[in-house]
Design a protein around this motif. Sequence first.
Motif, PDB file in Angstrom:
ATOM      1  N   GLU A 197       0.830  -1.203   0.000  1.00 43.24           N
ATOM      2  CA  GLU A 197       0.000   0.000   0.000  1.00 43.24           C
ATOM      3  C   GLU A 197       0.866   1.256   0.000  1.00 43.24           C
ATOM      4  OE1 GLU A 197      -3.608   2.180  -0.024  1.00 43.24           O
ATOM      5  OE2 GLU A 197      -3.022   0.139  -0.596  1.00 43.24           O
ATOM      6  N   ALA A 198       1.978   1.212   0.726  1.00 47.49           N
ATOM      7  CA  ALA A 198       2.893   2.359   0.729  1.00 47.49           C
ATOM      8  C   ALA A 198       3.471   2.598  -0.662  1.00 47.49           C
ATOM      9  CB  ALA A 198       4.019   2.122   1.737  1.00 47.49           C
ATOM     10  N   GLU A 199       3.817   1.520  -1.364  1.00 46.07           N
ATOM     11  CA  GLU A 199       4.336   1.652  -2.724  1.00 46.07           C
ATOM     12  C   GLU A 199       3.272   2.235  -3.649  1.00 46.07           C
ATOM     13  OE1 GLU A 199       5.619  -2.194  -3.863  1.00 46.07           O
ATOM     14  OE2 GLU A 199       7.222  -2.310  -2.355  1.00 46.07           O
ATOM     15  N   THR A 201       0.668   4.154  -2.908  1.00 48.42           N
ATOM     16  CA  THR A 201       0.247   5.521  -2.593  1.00 48.42           C
ATOM     17  C   THR A 201       1.395   6.512  -2.503  1.00 48.42           C
ATOM     18  OG1 THR A 201       0.337   5.019  -0.221  1.00 48.42           O
ATOM     19  CG2 THR A 201      -1.785   4.686  -1.337  1.00 48.42           C
ATOM     20  N   GLY A 202       2.621   6.022  -2.616  1.00 46.57           N
ATOM     21  CA  GLY A 202       3.758   6.920  -2.531  1.00 46.57           C
ATOM     22  C   GLY A 202       4.028   7.424  -1.132  1.00 46.57           C
ATOM     23  N   THR A 203       3.575   6.663  -0.134  1.00 48.88           N
ATOM     24  CA  THR A 203       3.831   7.023   1.265  1.00 48.88           C
ATOM     25  C   THR A 203       4.888   6.070   1.814  1.00 48.88           C
ATOM     26  OG1 THR A 203       2.020   5.585   2.008  1.00 48.88           O
ATOM     27  CG2 THR A 203       1.496   7.888   1.562  1.00 48.88           C
ATOM     28  N   ASN A 204       5.079   6.088   3.145  1.00 43.50           N
ATOM     29  CA  ASN A 204       5.984   5.119   3.738  1.00 43.50           C
ATOM     30  C   ASN A 204       5.193   4.079   4.522  1.00 43.50           C
ATOM     31  OD1 ASN A 204       5.431   6.182   6.380  1.00 43.50           O
ATOM     32  ND2 ASN A 204       6.979   7.773   6.043  1.00 43.50           N
ATOM     33  N   TYR A 205       5.898   3.064   5.015  1.00 45.38           N
ATOM     34  CA  TYR A 205       5.254   1.951   5.702  1.00 45.38           C
ATOM     35  C   TYR A 205       4.451   2.432   6.902  1.00 45.38           C
ATOM     36  CZ  TYR A 205       4.751  -2.340   8.433  1.00 45.38           C
ATOM     37  OH  TYR A 205       4.232  -3.384   9.156  1.00 45.38           O
ATOM     38  N   GLU A 206       5.039   3.288   7.733  1.00 42.66           N
ATOM     39  CA  GLU A 206       4.382   3.752   8.945  1.00 42.66           C
ATOM     40  C   GLU A 206       3.078   4.491   8.637  1.00 42.66           C
ATOM     41  OE1 GLU A 206       7.601   4.078   8.288  1.00 42.66           O
ATOM     42  OE2 GLU A 206       8.369   2.638   9.754  1.00 42.66           O
ATOM     43  N   GLN A 207       3.100   5.318   7.567  1.00 42.61           N
ATOM     44  CA  GLN A 207       1.896   6.051   7.195  1.00 42.61           C
ATOM     45  C   GLN A 207       0.804   5.101   6.706  1.00 42.61           C
ATOM     46  OE1 GLN A 207       3.988   8.639   4.440  1.00 42.61           O
ATOM     47  NE2 GLN A 207       3.554  10.447   5.718  1.00 42.61           N
ATOM     48  N   ALA A 208       1.201   4.095   5.931  1.00 45.46           N
ATOM     49  CA  ALA A 208       0.226   3.124   5.427  1.00 45.46           C
ATOM     50  C   ALA A 208      -0.393   2.334   6.572  1.00 45.46           C
ATOM     51  CB  ALA A 208       0.897   2.180   4.433  1.00 45.46           C
ATOM     52  N   ALA A 211      -2.798   4.689   8.635  1.00 45.63           N
ATOM     53  CA  ALA A 211      -4.040   4.962   7.910  1.00 45.63           C
ATOM     54  C   ALA A 211      -5.016   3.803   8.055  1.00 45.63           C
ATOM     55  CB  ALA A 211      -3.737   5.225   6.435  1.00 45.63           C
TER      56      ALA A 211
END
Length: 254
Positions: A197-199, A201-208, A211
């Motif tokens: 999901e991080a990949e 959405t262009g976020t990092n693991y912690e943010q994914a 969320a």
Amino acid sequence: MNPYVGGRTALVTGGGSGLGAAIAGALVEAGARVIVVGRDEQKLTAVAAKHGGAVRVAVADVATPLSVAGLAAELADEDISILVNNAGIPGPVAALTDIEPDEWDEVFAVNVRGVYLMCREFVPGMVAAGRGDVINLASVSGKRPLARRTPYCASKMAVIGLTTTLAAEVGPLGVSVNSLSPGPVDSARMHRNFRLEAERTGTNYEQAEQAFVSRAALGRMVTEQEVASSVLAMLAMPGLCAADIDLSAGMVAR
């Protein structure tokens, strides 16, 4: 010894790791003799080694009719009165229109047909004995939207439907059938999903991760041991039948 479990024989599919191993361990601690089933004999043997003679290993592919029939023949000497259908696969993480039919079929073969085949082979023995418990592992994902996970979500809703209908068929004959729907479990599978999901959405693991878990009232995932304890709790409720139990840290509220 747990009075609802002690002295009984339980069969747990997908018993070589994760939730299956945790459930098997909890059943052993409660006094049950446990049979762990899966495709990887090495993993199953490792689980059995932790519990000595209380665990028997049986190799089978729950999605294959001949394999499940062979399993039933192999275990004909066992008085199985608890069946925990835990085996499952997460399937692809992709938009529905990007999922191939073979990917869809693979998820349903394990997650739904596997439950059907195991019940088909082992419930008749419970009916003949006039007692038994079946617990099918579903998921809260079968009851709430989870983008890019359509085959998994659809398969888990199918498990809930299978559970309630089978309960109506065999409940009058002394066999209780229920499903347990965990929310996201703190496990390697969820860690994989957060990375994907991080990949995407262009976020990092912690943010994914945040969320996802922020949707739960407790703000966290559940643990494998909490799921295993819930199986024991369900077995300790003789009046429970045709029920679907949420264990989601408050992710699903009804």
